[in-house]
Enzyme design. Sequence first.
Site, short mmCIF file in Angstrom:
data_model
loop_
_atom_site.label_atom_id
_atom_site.label_comp_id
_atom_site.label_asym_id
_atom_site.label_seq_id
_atom_site.Cartn_x
_atom_site.Cartn_y
_atom_site.Cartn_z
N HIS A 1 -0.50 6.51 -4.25
CA HIS A 1 0.66 5.49 -4.38
C HIS A 1 0.41 4.76 -5.47
O HIS A 1 -0.72 4.29 -5.81
CB HIS A 1 0.87 4.81 -3.12
N HIS B 1 1.53 0.88 -6.83
CA HIS B 1 1.89 -0.64 -6.37
C HIS B 1 2.86 -1.19 -7.45
O HIS B 1 2.27 -1.34 -8.38
CB HIS B 1 0.85 -1.47 -6.18
P1 AMP Z 1 -4.30 0.87 -1.16
O1 AMP Z 1 -5.39 -0.15 -0.76
O2 AMP Z 1 -3.86 0.88 -2.62
O3 AMP Z 1 -4.57 2.22 -0.56
O4 AMP Z 1 -2.77 0.52 -0.63
C1 AMP Z 1 -2.37 0.81 0.41
C2 AMP Z 1 -1.09 -0.13 0.95
O5 AMP Z 1 -0.41 0.75 1.83
C3 AMP Z 1 -1.49 -1.23 1.37
O6 AMP Z 1 -0.90 -2.48 0.54
C4 AMP Z 1 -0.79 -1.15 2.72
O7 AMP Z 1 0.06 -2.55 3.17
C5 AMP Z 1 0.45 -0.13 2.67
N1 AMP Z 1 0.64 0.31 3.94
C6 AMP Z 1 -0.12 1.00 4.96
N2 AMP Z 1 0.82 1.51 5.91
C7 AMP Z 1 2.08 1.07 5.61
C8 AMP Z 1 3.19 1.43 6.10
N3 AMP Z 1 3.19 2.16 7.34
N4 AMP Z 1 4.29 0.85 5.79
C9 AMP Z 1 4.08 0.43 4.33
N5 AMP Z 1 3.20 0.11 3.62
C10 AMP Z 1 2.07 0.59 4.21
#
Ligand code: AMP
Length: 146
Positions: free
Chosen positions: A104, A106
């Site tokens: 993903h 950001h």
């Molecule tokens: P990372 O630490 O780069 O893997 O980021 C993962 C991101 O996914 C975090 O910023 C979380 O807040 C986000 N996240 C996890 N679960 C969900 C969800 N169900 N809906 C939207 N964002 C999510």
Amino acid sequence: MNKLDDNCIFCKIIKNEIPSITVYEDDQVKAFLDISQVTPGHTLVIPKTHVENIFEYNDKLAAAVFAKIPMIAKAIKSSNPDIKGMNICQNNGALAYQSVMHSHIHLVPRYSNDDGFSMTWADNTNNYTSEQLQTIANAIKDNVEE
Ligand code: AMP
Ligand code: ZN
């Protein structure tokens, strides 16, 4: 053909098995609000196929996903006149702060110096000779596979 992983939270979002707040989607990409909202408008862009991290992309998937980033970034910026800038980051691997193992990107809109987002960069400019830098560059060049 998109492959999805039954145990992956973002694959479940793609299948609408768990809710998300979508801002854009097409056949290959979905963009939705990050639940943590580091700053207002914090958005995640994901491929609609389960790849763990950047190391699993091929050119075609990268073209589909990364080509959409400027369009989504511009939409976020236009959505709020208080947005003054944007950090775009992608964490690859647990050591690099990746917590959800479905790749993903950001998009974090920036409002001020103390809006909740920060990054720390070491400055090692003076710790490398040009020969050392060239050695590092050569090792990378030797591994480029087009
Ligand atoms: P990372 O630490 O780069 O893997 O980021 C993962 C991101 O996914 C975090 O910023 C979380 O807040 C986000 N996240 C996890 N679960 C969900 C969800 N169900 N809906 C939207 N964002 C999510
Ligand atoms: Zn997944």
